[in-house]
Motif scaffolding. Structure first.
Motif, PDB file in Angstrom:
ATOM      1  N   ALA A 160       8.335  -0.327  -0.616  1.00 13.77           N
ATOM      2  CA  ALA A 160       6.977   0.404  -0.537  1.00 13.77           C
ATOM      3  C   ALA A 160       6.728   1.611   0.232  1.00 13.77           C
ATOM      4  CB  ALA A 160       5.921  -0.753   0.129  1.00 13.77           C
ATOM      5  N   PHE A 161       7.736   1.728   1.151  1.00 13.91           N
ATOM      6  CA  PHE A 161       7.776   2.999   2.057  1.00 13.91           C
ATOM      7  C   PHE A 161       8.225   4.071   1.096  1.00 13.91           C
ATOM      8  CE2 PHE A 161       8.425   0.964   6.688  1.00 13.91           C
ATOM      9  CZ  PHE A 161       6.863   0.636   6.396  1.00 13.91           C
ATOM     10  N   ALA A 162       9.356   3.660   0.124  1.00 19.73           N
ATOM     11  CA  ALA A 162       9.648   4.703  -0.677  1.00 19.73           C
ATOM     12  C   ALA A 162       8.611   5.312  -1.712  1.00 19.73           C
ATOM     13  CB  ALA A 162      10.918   4.277  -1.293  1.00 19.73           C
ATOM     14  N   ALA A 163       7.855   4.222  -2.174  1.00 16.62           N
ATOM     15  CA  ALA A 163       7.018   4.224  -3.255  1.00 16.62           C
ATOM     16  C   ALA A 163       5.587   5.015  -3.089  1.00 16.62           C
ATOM     17  CB  ALA A 163       6.793   3.090  -4.007  1.00 16.62           C
ATOM     18  N   MET A 192      -3.400   9.286   3.292  1.00 17.36           N
ATOM     19  CA  MET A 192      -3.351   8.521   1.938  1.00 17.36           C
ATOM     20  C   MET A 192      -1.882   7.932   1.791  1.00 17.36           C
ATOM     21  SD  MET A 192      -4.473   9.618  -2.097  1.00 17.36           S
ATOM     22  CE  MET A 192      -3.756   8.588  -3.246  1.00 17.36           C
ATOM     23  N   ALA A 193      -0.994   8.798   2.006  1.00 15.39           N
ATOM     24  CA  ALA A 193       0.402   8.422   1.922  1.00 15.39           C
ATOM     25  C   ALA A 193       0.769   6.992   3.119  1.00 15.39           C
ATOM     26  CB  ALA A 193       1.525   9.496   2.172  1.00 15.39           C
ATOM     27  N   GLY A 209       1.255   1.309   4.351  1.00 17.17           N
ATOM     28  CA  GLY A 209       0.518   0.221   4.768  1.00 17.17           C
ATOM     29  C   GLY A 209       0.257  -0.890   3.663  1.00 17.17           C
ATOM     30  N   ILE A 210      -0.424  -0.383   2.667  1.00 15.81           N
ATOM     31  CA  ILE A 210      -0.853  -1.451   1.794  1.00 15.81           C
ATOM     32  C   ILE A 210       0.066  -1.942   0.867  1.00 15.81           C
ATOM     33  CG2 ILE A 210      -2.000  -1.623  -0.676  1.00 15.81           C
ATOM     34  CD1 ILE A 210      -4.119   0.120   0.668  1.00 15.81           C
ATOM     35  N   SER A 242       1.247  -6.033   0.893  1.00 16.50           N
ATOM     36  CA  SER A 242       1.366  -6.504  -0.430  1.00 16.50           C
ATOM     37  C   SER A 242       2.773  -7.490  -0.729  1.00 16.50           C
ATOM     38  CB  SER A 242       0.967  -5.547  -1.675  1.00 16.50           C
ATOM     39  OG  SER A 242      -0.115  -4.872  -1.397  1.00 16.50           O
ATOM     40  N   ALA A 243       3.707  -6.689  -0.181  1.00 10.79           N
ATOM     41  CA  ALA A 243       5.087  -7.212  -0.410  1.00 10.79           C
ATOM     42  C   ALA A 243       5.306  -8.541   0.428  1.00 10.79           C
ATOM     43  CB  ALA A 243       6.221  -6.253   0.008  1.00 10.79           C
TER      44      ALA A 243
END
Length: 264
Positions: free
Chosen positions: A17-20, A213-214, A219-220, A224-225
């Protein structure tokens, strides 16, 4: 702590998530959804080649994803509509990859794990690869953030500021290839594009600046994960798709919030 498979799975999901998140923001701004999908589909061919050549699956996925991205960049604007070109290359790469896997003798491979992810089977070594890749992507995007934003906003403005948009596209391409490679284990090649796009799209109505936004997308994606893993554990559903379903619900919620604000 890492002996608990759920803990390892959660850490893997948060790392992806942090990479994406920052990369997904640029994918949304540049309307590169199909580009990300094509790069992800090419990774399955990289997996097959890596297994055939007895090299790292991560290295094979990165190499093929990067090759696909560079091929798309080279062929764009040469008589084919971009969506047509991406559709042909994406599905061709996926098909050739699946056929190549069938020719591998003496190699046991779970195709479903590569197509839809196998986050619950993440090992300590996988965690190291995922978080190293995530750190590299974040470093690349952070290093070129201002230039990438300028090139995304207006290429002519970028040239006027001494920024080469082609170089910035290459940074995005490399970051995308790395993200695809680290995300294969978590959500699989068929759902990687969803983890790139959905958290960023969900964050858009809540953001006032590109940076926010990033951060909100990260966080989202992380939430979600974790929530998706818990739901998969409770309801005995596939983990990777469950993570994407939670992200999709978050997108629906923020879209409704935006509609409510617009109507108020």
């Amino acid at each position: 702590m890492l002996d608990d498979f759920m803990t390892r799975a959660a850490l893997a999901g948060v790392g992806v998530a942090f990479a994406a998140a920052p990369l997904g923001s640029f994918v949304v701004w540049r309307r590169m959804a199909y580009f990300g999908d094509a790069t992800a589909h090419a990774a399955i061919l990289g997996v097959a080649l890596a297994l055939a050549l007895h090299v790292s699956v991560f290295a094979g996925a990165v190499a093929m994803a990067l090759a696909m991205a560079l091929t798309v960049s080279a062929l764009s604007g040469r008589g084919y509509a971009m969506d047509t070109l991406l559709g042909v290359l994406a599905h061709s790469a996926l098909a050739f990859g699946l056929v190549a896997v069938s020719f591998l003798s003496g190699v046991r491979i779970d195709l479903m794990a590569y197509l839809f992810g196998d986050i619950l089977a993440v090992s300590r070594g996988d965690l190291a690869v995922i978080w190293s890749g995530a750190a590299l992507v974040i470093a690349l995007i952070g290093w070129r953030w201002s230039a990438l934003l300028t090139a995304t906003l207006n290429e002519e403005l970028a040239y006027a500021c001494g920024i080469d948009p082609r170089r910035e596209r290459l940074v995005l391409t490399l970051s995308l290839a790395i993200t695809v490679a680290v995300a294969i284990k978590v959500v699989g090649v068929l759902l990687i594009a969803a983890m790139l796009i959905i958290p960023a799209a969900a964050a858009r109505p809540l953001s006032r600046t590109p940076e926010s936004m990033a951060v909100i997308a990260a966080g989202i994606g992380a939430a979600s994960a974790v929530i998706g893993l818990c739901a998969a554990y409770l309801f005995d559903t596939p983990a990777g798709p469950s993570v994407v379903c939670v992200a999709a619900v978050s997108f629906a919620c923020t879209s409704l919030l935006r509609a409510f604000r617009s109507g108020a």
